[in-house]
Structures are given as C-alpha cells and as structure tokens.
Write a protein that holds these residues in place. Structure first.
Motif, mmCIF file in Angstrom:
data_model
loop_
_atom_site.group_PDB
_atom_site.id
_atom_site.type_symbol
_atom_site.label_atom_id
_atom_site.label_comp_id
_atom_site.label_asym_id
_atom_site.label_seq_id
_atom_site.Cartn_x
_atom_site.Cartn_y
_atom_site.Cartn_z
ATOM 1 N N GLY A 82 -21.284 11.184 3.248
ATOM 2 C CA GLY A 82 -20.650 10.138 2.448
ATOM 3 C C GLY A 82 -20.220 10.563 1.063
ATOM 4 N N PHE A 83 -20.546 11.775 0.653
ATOM 5 C CA PHE A 83 -20.206 12.212 -0.701
ATOM 6 C C PHE A 83 -18.709 12.510 -0.812
ATOM 7 C CE2 PHE A 83 -24.737 13.112 -0.403
ATOM 8 C CZ PHE A 83 -25.193 12.571 -1.591
ATOM 9 N N GLU A 84 -18.170 12.218 -1.980
ATOM 10 C CA GLU A 84 -16.749 12.427 -2.247
ATOM 11 C C GLU A 84 -16.570 13.387 -3.422
ATOM 12 O OE1 GLU A 84 -14.343 8.808 -2.282
ATOM 13 O OE2 GLU A 84 -16.080 7.708 -1.496
ATOM 14 N N GLN A 85 -15.325 13.853 -3.577
ATOM 15 C CA GLN A 85 -14.987 14.813 -4.637
ATOM 16 C C GLN A 85 -15.985 15.983 -4.637
ATOM 17 O OE1 GLN A 85 -14.308 13.031 -8.500
ATOM 18 N NE2 GLN A 85 -12.932 11.472 -7.683
ATOM 19 N N THR A 86 -16.281 16.480 -3.465
ATOM 20 C CA THR A 86 -17.230 17.586 -3.339
ATOM 21 C C THR A 86 -16.586 18.901 -3.783
ATOM 22 O OG1 THR A 86 -16.583 17.932 -1.042
ATOM 23 C CG2 THR A 86 -18.487 16.506 -1.446
ATOM 24 N N SER A 87 -17.424 19.786 -4.275
ATOM 25 C CA SER A 87 -16.957 21.110 -4.686
ATOM 26 C C SER A 87 -18.154 22.037 -4.738
ATOM 27 C CB SER A 87 -16.282 21.057 -6.065
ATOM 28 O OG SER A 87 -17.217 20.658 -7.059
ATOM 29 N N PHE A 88 -17.895 23.336 -4.797
ATOM 30 C CA PHE A 88 -18.986 24.280 -5.010
ATOM 31 C C PHE A 88 -18.532 25.392 -5.937
ATOM 32 C CE2 PHE A 88 -16.931 25.755 -1.071
ATOM 33 C CZ PHE A 88 -16.732 27.106 -1.326
ATOM 34 N N HIS A 89 -19.488 25.942 -6.636
ATOM 35 C CA HIS A 89 -19.236 27.018 -7.590
ATOM 36 C C HIS A 89 -20.169 28.169 -7.254
ATOM 37 C CE1 HIS A 89 -17.870 28.459 -11.622
ATOM 38 N NE2 HIS A 89 -18.995 29.141 -11.539
ATOM 39 N N ASN A 90 -19.588 29.322 -6.928
ATOM 40 C CA ASN A 90 -20.406 30.489 -6.619
ATOM 41 C C ASN A 90 -20.979 31.096 -7.894
ATOM 42 O OD1 ASN A 90 -20.151 30.633 -3.764
ATOM 43 N ND2 ASN A 90 -18.071 31.426 -3.988
ATOM 44 N N LEU A 91 -22.249 31.469 -7.828
ATOM 45 C CA LEU A 91 -22.942 32.116 -8.929
ATOM 46 C C LEU A 91 -23.450 33.480 -8.457
ATOM 47 C CD1 LEU A 91 -25.001 28.982 -9.992
ATOM 48 C CD2 LEU A 91 -23.054 29.919 -11.232
ATOM 49 N N THR A 92 -23.336 34.477 -9.337
ATOM 50 C CA THR A 92 -23.776 35.847 -9.014
ATOM 51 C C THR A 92 -23.175 36.289 -7.686
ATOM 52 O OG1 THR A 92 -25.851 35.233 -10.122
ATOM 53 C CG2 THR A 92 -25.779 37.393 -9.083
ATOM 54 N N GLY A 93 -21.863 36.148 -7.589
ATOM 55 C CA GLY A 93 -21.138 36.646 -6.418
ATOM 56 C C GLY A 93 -21.409 35.892 -5.138
ATOM 57 N N GLY A 94 -21.900 34.663 -5.247
ATOM 58 C CA GLY A 94 -22.182 33.867 -4.056
ATOM 59 C C GLY A 94 -23.598 34.010 -3.542
ATOM 60 N N ILE A 95 -24.424 34.812 -4.195
ATOM 61 C CA ILE A 95 -25.841 34.856 -3.820
ATOM 62 C C ILE A 95 -26.427 33.454 -3.922
ATOM 63 C CG2 ILE A 95 -28.117 35.651 -4.611
ATOM 64 C CD1 ILE A 95 -26.860 38.348 -5.198
ATOM 65 N N VAL A 96 -25.971 32.716 -4.918
ATOM 66 C CA VAL A 96 -26.341 31.318 -5.109
ATOM 67 C C VAL A 96 -25.066 30.508 -5.281
ATOM 68 C CG1 VAL A 96 -27.370 29.727 -6.799
ATOM 69 C CG2 VAL A 96 -28.642 31.749 -6.073
ATOM 70 N N ALA A 97 -25.088 29.260 -4.830
ATOM 71 C CA ALA A 97 -23.951 28.360 -5.064
ATOM 72 C C ALA A 97 -24.473 27.009 -5.531
ATOM 73 C CB ALA A 97 -23.121 28.194 -3.798
ATOM 74 N N LEU A 98 -23.724 26.400 -6.426
ATOM 75 C CA LEU A 98 -24.007 25.034 -6.854
ATOM 76 C C LEU A 98 -22.974 24.115 -6.218
ATOM 77 C CD1 LEU A 98 -25.588 23.003 -8.604
ATOM 78 C CD2 LEU A 98 -23.890 23.402 -10.405
ATOM 79 N N HIS A 99 -23.442 23.218 -5.344
ATOM 80 C CA HIS A 99 -22.587 22.216 -4.719
ATOM 81 C C HIS A 99 -22.704 20.901 -5.477
ATOM 82 C CE1 HIS A 99 -22.464 25.060 -1.383
ATOM 83 N NE2 HIS A 99 -21.543 24.311 -0.797
ATOM 84 N N ARG A 100 -21.563 20.214 -5.615
ATOM 85 C CA ARG A 100 -21.553 18.899 -6.273
ATOM 86 C C ARG A 100 -20.871 17.880 -5.393
ATOM 87 N NH1 ARG A 100 -19.313 20.563 -12.207
ATOM 88 N NH2 ARG A 100 -18.567 22.373 -11.065
ATOM 89 N N GLY A 101 -21.373 16.661 -5.452
ATOM 90 C CA GLY A 101 -20.742 15.567 -4.733
ATOM 91 C C GLY A 101 -21.067 14.254 -5.427
ATOM 92 N N TYR A 102 -20.179 13.268 -5.265
ATOM 93 C CA TYR A 102 -20.317 11.976 -5.952
ATOM 94 C C TYR A 102 -20.388 10.849 -4.940
ATOM 95 C CZ TYR A 102 -18.877 14.603 -10.080
ATOM 96 O OH TYR A 102 -18.803 15.518 -11.108
ATOM 97 N N LYS A 103 -21.057 9.779 -5.336
ATOM 98 C CA LYS A 103 -21.089 8.548 -4.549
ATOM 99 C C LYS A 103 -20.244 7.505 -5.273
ATOM 100 C CE LYS A 103 -24.266 4.990 -2.788
ATOM 101 N NZ LYS A 103 -25.686 4.635 -2.585
ATOM 102 N N PHE A 104 -19.258 6.947 -4.555
ATOM 103 C CA PHE A 104 -18.400 5.928 -5.156
ATOM 104 C C PHE A 104 -18.505 4.621 -4.391
ATOM 105 C CE2 PHE A 104 -16.249 9.914 -6.456
ATOM 106 C CZ PHE A 104 -16.371 9.751 -7.810
#
Length: 250
Positions: free
Chosen positions: A228-250
């Motif tokens: 159900g999350f919208e406007q999802t995105s992800f940002h790779n950190l340290t070459g993708g070893i870690v990623a930060l995913h974001r999503g919003y509830k509207f």
C-alpha cells in the motif's frame, strides 16, 4: 491426509515457518551483549553513517510519534528521542527480549527516559492502533522476519496518513568487484570475528546468509507498493551493500 508443512528460508536452510522466529531469537540472544561492538567491527563504523542518513531522511520533528521497529540496542531511538522532544514519543520495539533489555539499559545509562517506551512485539502483528505513528523505521531487521509481506502490511496499518516508512537493510551490491570482495569478507572473515569476539561463528554465518537471501532493491520496493505504500524509492549506500527504502501512506 495431513497438509504439507510450509517452509521459509533461515539463511541457506529451509525450515518450517513456525520455527524461524525461535531460530532467529536464538541468534540474537547469543549476540545481544556484544551486538554494538560487532556492528562497529563488521562495518568499520560505517553503520553509524547509514543510520545518520536514515534519521536525516525521516522528516521527524517535535511532537511526532516514531516507531523504531526491530530497534535492538536503540541507536535510532536515541536520536529520535532528542528530535521529538518531551511532547513526542519514540517506541523501541523488538521481538527479542535480550536485545530489548540491552537497548533499555544503554539508553537509560545515557539519560534517555521520559519520551521512550519499550515494547516486545512481532513486526507481523504490531500491537498498536491504526494510524498511530508519524514515522516508522526498521533497521537491519526486515530480513529476519518470517513473513515480510505481512509485516509491511502491519506497518502500513499503524502508520498515519502522510507518514513515512524507512527500511534500512543490507542489499545487493551494484558494483561487481565490490560484490566479490563483500562475499569473501562475509563468509570467511565475519564468522571468524564472531567466533573471537562473541564465541559464536554460526550466528554470524547465518547473518551473512540471511543478507544473500533478502530481496534485492527493486523487489523490496515492489513489496512495499503491494503493501500500500506510495511514492516509494530507494537509495543505495556503500555501493548497494546497504539500501534505504522509503515509502509513504496517503
């Protein structure tokens, strides 16, 4: 006729779904006392930068309610406690009582009381009202959850409209030479460090395997959208070893 037992991944092993939570619990009971030290050793301190980036992306401000899910020893909780102020609240939730005890002790030793609550909770069945939190973070925990889709739906339910979810997790390196170095480190060096520091190589071998079995960046983003999350995105950190995913509830 008996129905076949449903299975799931526990590292590279297949186990019954109803057994995984206990197996994961045993891993974290074993490592809880040295968890922070091992995080510093494993990442050479870089995990602090990853967490700082997560906090900076949270949009948390005074008066907010924040759920630090799978928050373990409370690194994010400590930062959010200062940000929400005395009118806000941070809930440090973890399924593992040993980790929760270490987190509570550490934060109280640092004078962080008053606006922090501690809850032992399963991410798949969060014991909070609908539309309750302004922000939810889950840091290096989702890969250990048995039913990730169910957990994401549970997080969506307790998040307020306009709120955001941030998933900080090990992911898939996007640079091939880095991937090979990372594999060598994870499977040959990490278990040895775990044996020397914690006396437990198997738990850190499992942690390395669990990272490899976790969905890649695009797959996890799709799972968040399905929940159900919208406007999802992800940002790779340290070459993708870690990623930060974001999503919003509207």
């Amino acid at each position: 006729m008996t129905e076949p037992t449903q299975t799931t991944d526990f590292g590279y092993r297949k186990v019954a779904k109803d057994e995984k939570a206990q197996l994961v619990a045993e891993v974290f009971h074993s490592v809880a006392d040295k968890y922070d030290l091992m995080n510093d050793l494993m990442s050479m301190g870089i995990h602090r930068i990853w967490k700082r980036f997560t906090v900076d992306c949270s949009g948390v401000r005074r008066g907010h309610r924040v759920l630090d899910l799978g928050g373990g020893t409370g690194d994010l909780t400590a930062k959010f406690s200062r940000m929400v102020g005395e009118d806000g609240q941070v809930v440090l939730a973890d399924i593992n009582n040993s980790m929760l005890k270490v987190g509570r002790s550490k934060l109280r030793d640092r004078g962080i009381v008053g606006n922090v609550a501690y809850v032992q909770a399963n991410a798949e069945e969060l014991p909070f009202p609908d539309n309750y939190f302004d922000c939810i973070t889950i840091s290096f925990c989702l890969r250990n959850v048995t039913d990730k889709d169910k957990a994401l739906r549970s997080m969506f339910r307790v998040l307020k409209p306009g709120g955001r979810l941030l998933v900080l997790e090990f992911s898939k390196p996007v640079i091939e030479p880095l991937s090979k170095i990372y594999d060598a480190y994870s499977f040959h060096i990490l278990p040895r460090v775990g044996e020397m520091v914690v006396g437990d190589a198997d738990s850190y071998r499992y942690l390395a395997e669990s990272i490899r079995m976790h969905p890649d960046q695009a797959t996890l983003e799709g799972m968040m959208q399905e929940a159900g999350f919208e406007q999802t995105s992800f940002h790779n950190l340290t070459g993708g070893i870690v990623a930060l995913h974001r999503g919003y509830k509207f």
